[in-house]
Enzyme design. Structure first.
Site, PDB file in Angstrom:
ATOM      1  N   ASP A   8       0.838  -1.202   0.000  1.00 47.40           N
ATOM      2  CA  ASP A   8       0.000   0.000   0.000  1.00 47.40           C
ATOM      3  C   ASP A   8       0.868   1.246   0.000  1.00 47.40           C
ATOM      4  OD1 ASP A   8      -2.443   1.624   0.313  1.00 47.40           O
ATOM      5  OD2 ASP A   8      -1.522   2.104   2.228  1.00 47.40           O
ATOM      6  N   ARG A  29      -0.226   6.239  -6.834  1.00 44.72           N
ATOM      7  CA  ARG A  29      -1.544   6.737  -7.252  1.00 44.72           C
ATOM      8  C   ARG A  29      -1.605   8.247  -7.200  1.00 44.72           C
ATOM      9  NH1 ARG A  29      -4.938   4.243  -2.922  1.00 44.72           N
ATOM     10  NH2 ARG A  29      -6.498   5.704  -3.649  1.00 44.72           N
TER      11      ARG A  29
HETATM   12  N1  URA Z   1      -6.843   6.913   2.661  1.00 46.09           N
HETATM   13  C1  URA Z   1      -6.089   5.814   2.435  1.00 46.09           C
HETATM   14  O1  URA Z   1      -5.475   5.271   3.344  1.00 46.09           O
HETATM   15  N2  URA Z   1      -6.040   5.333   1.198  1.00 46.09           N
HETATM   16  C2  URA Z   1      -6.703   5.889   0.194  1.00 46.09           C
HETATM   17  O2  URA Z   1      -6.607   5.385  -0.888  1.00 46.09           O
HETATM   18  C3  URA Z   1      -7.475   7.037   0.426  1.00 46.09           C
HETATM   19  C4  URA Z   1      -7.540   7.527   1.678  1.00 46.09           C
END
Ligand code: URA
Length: 418
Positions: A160, A167
């Site tokens: 992530d 992203r």
């Molecule tokens: N918060 C997150 O942790 N991830 C996202 O993609 C959007 C907001």
């Protein structure tokens, strides 16, 4: 397996198998898939979406891409997360309140993403505050003082961490599969067994309308259930910035003043009491939401939440003299008033516009390696619904670039109607 085939499959609206998703996450985390290949797949997911099974597989692959924390030694940990917004300083206010009510707080927060700010950046506005803490110290901190707020430094959901930053730089933030998997993977990896999620909805949120906010909530609640983490989503308004301040130092100052018991804006009060009472209920600290709301406000009034915040800052190496005297925070070079040119009522103060203008002033990142300017942003005096007269000061712009400041002053940020 080959990443090119996986990209092509999603590009052509295909459904990815669990094996394909696991392969992508593992190889990207290990550095065997390049950022540009990952960017292509992320864009294909953004455009063509994912079904529930794919989102669940993506979430679990990301959650287990690194370590999964075991917080069982801390008791019942209830975590909180927000899908992001403009002026969102809720974690900084709410978590010390929750810790002061006896619920252990072990929370990792993200950095700014797109036009929204990030709690980790805001905490770093406090000189000396260390958001980079190892797992042992993180848990020790919570055992010692009941709270630790850090960023994603531990090896938790590293997939992530990479995808989130990617992203941000390729305009792929507002996507239900990507947001659901990003949030839930972090929450699963960070060990809490109960989770409250603030799903922001409106122009300054990733979810622009109620249907999308409900869908994101439904998916995250379902993933939580499958992963045996009781998850409650609360949809909150993000059409105008939350509170009066936008920008890193400025928001931290507002949060500190609220914790000191000074002037809590109504919208912040609503979010704090709704999320906080749900957390207390999940932790079985109260019998109902009303009792929870009372407890939340009581611990601001009696100074316990502020005291906990001071303890937190000091324990993370922060300079508490800044908390005691917020005048010490560094200020931008130019602070200019926004003056009302019309009489009437404020009908719009668009959160997205303010978020993007803050970013333009330097408060956010365009590229993942960008440095942010902590001092810039906005402090408003008026919000939607307030009456104004010609000449009233509607707020202030804090800037370090005079040209940008003048450009913003030219704009009609406030919509005022008779
Ligand atoms: N918060 C997150 O942790 N991830 C996202 O993609 C959007 C907001």
């Amino acid at each position: 397996m080959n990443i090119l085939n996986i990209i092509a499959k999603k590009r052509d609206k295909g459904e990815l198998t669990k094996e394909e998703i696991d392969f992508f996450i593992k190889e990207y985390t290990d550095g065997n898939i390049t950022d540009y290949q990952a960017a292509a797949l992320v864009m294909a997911i953004y455009i063509n979406g994912m079904n529930e099974r794919e989102i669940t597989d993506l979430t679990l692959a990301m959650a287990y891409s690194g370590d999964v924390l075991d917080l069982s030694s801390l008791g019942e940990v209830v975590d909180k997360h927000s899908t992001g917004g403009v002026g969102d300083k809720i974690t900084i206010i709410l978590m010390p309140i929750i810790a002061s009510l006896g619920i252990p707080v072990a929370k990792m927060s993200g950095r700014g993403l797109g036009f929204t700010g990030g709690t980790a950046d805001k905490l770093e506005s406090i000189p000396g505050y260390n958001v980079n803490v190892n797992e042992k110290d993180f848990i020790e901190n919570v055992k010692k003082i009941g709270i630790s707020l850090i960023t994603q430094t531990l090896n938790l959901a590293p997939a992530d961490k990479k995808l989130y930053a990617l992203r941000d730089t390729i305009s792929c933030t507002e996507s239900i599969p990507l947001i659901a998997s990003s949030i839930m993977s972090k929450k699963i990896a960070s060990g809490a067994n109960k989770i409250v999620i603030d799903v922001t909805c409106g122009s300054g949120a990733f979810m622009k309308n109620m249907d999308d906010a409900k869908e994101l909530s439904r998916i995250m609640t379902k993933i939580g259930k499958l992963a045996k983490r009781e998850t409650v989503c609360i949809i909150t308004d993000m059409n105008q910035p939350l509170g009066y301040a936008v920008g890193n130092n400025l928001e931290v100052i507002e949060a500190i003043e609220i914790l000191k018991g000074n002037n809590m804006p109504e919208d912040i009060k609503e979010v704090i009491t709704n999320l906080g009472s749900t957390m207390l209920l999940l932790a079985k600290k109260v019998k109902n939401l009303d009792e929870g709301k009372e407890k939340i406000l009581e611990n601001i009034k009696n100074g316990k939440a502020y005291k906990k915040f001071l303890e937190l800052v000091s324990n993370q190496g922060g300079d508490i003299s800044y908390i005691e005297d917020t005048e010490k925070f560094e200020k931008a070079k130019y602070i200019k008033p926004i003056v009302a040119k019309k009489e009437g009522k404020v009908v719009k103060l668009d959160a997205y516009t303010i978020g993007t203008l803050s970013m333009y002033l330097g408060a956010g990142r365009v590229k993942k390696e960008d440095k942010i300017d902590k001092t810039v942003g906005f402090v408003f005096n008026k919000k939607v619904g307030d009456k104004v007269k010609i000449g009233d000061i509607l707020g202030y712009i804090h800037a370090n670039d005079e040209k940008k400041l003048d450009e913003i002053l030219e704009k009609e940020i406030f919509e005022i109607e008779k």
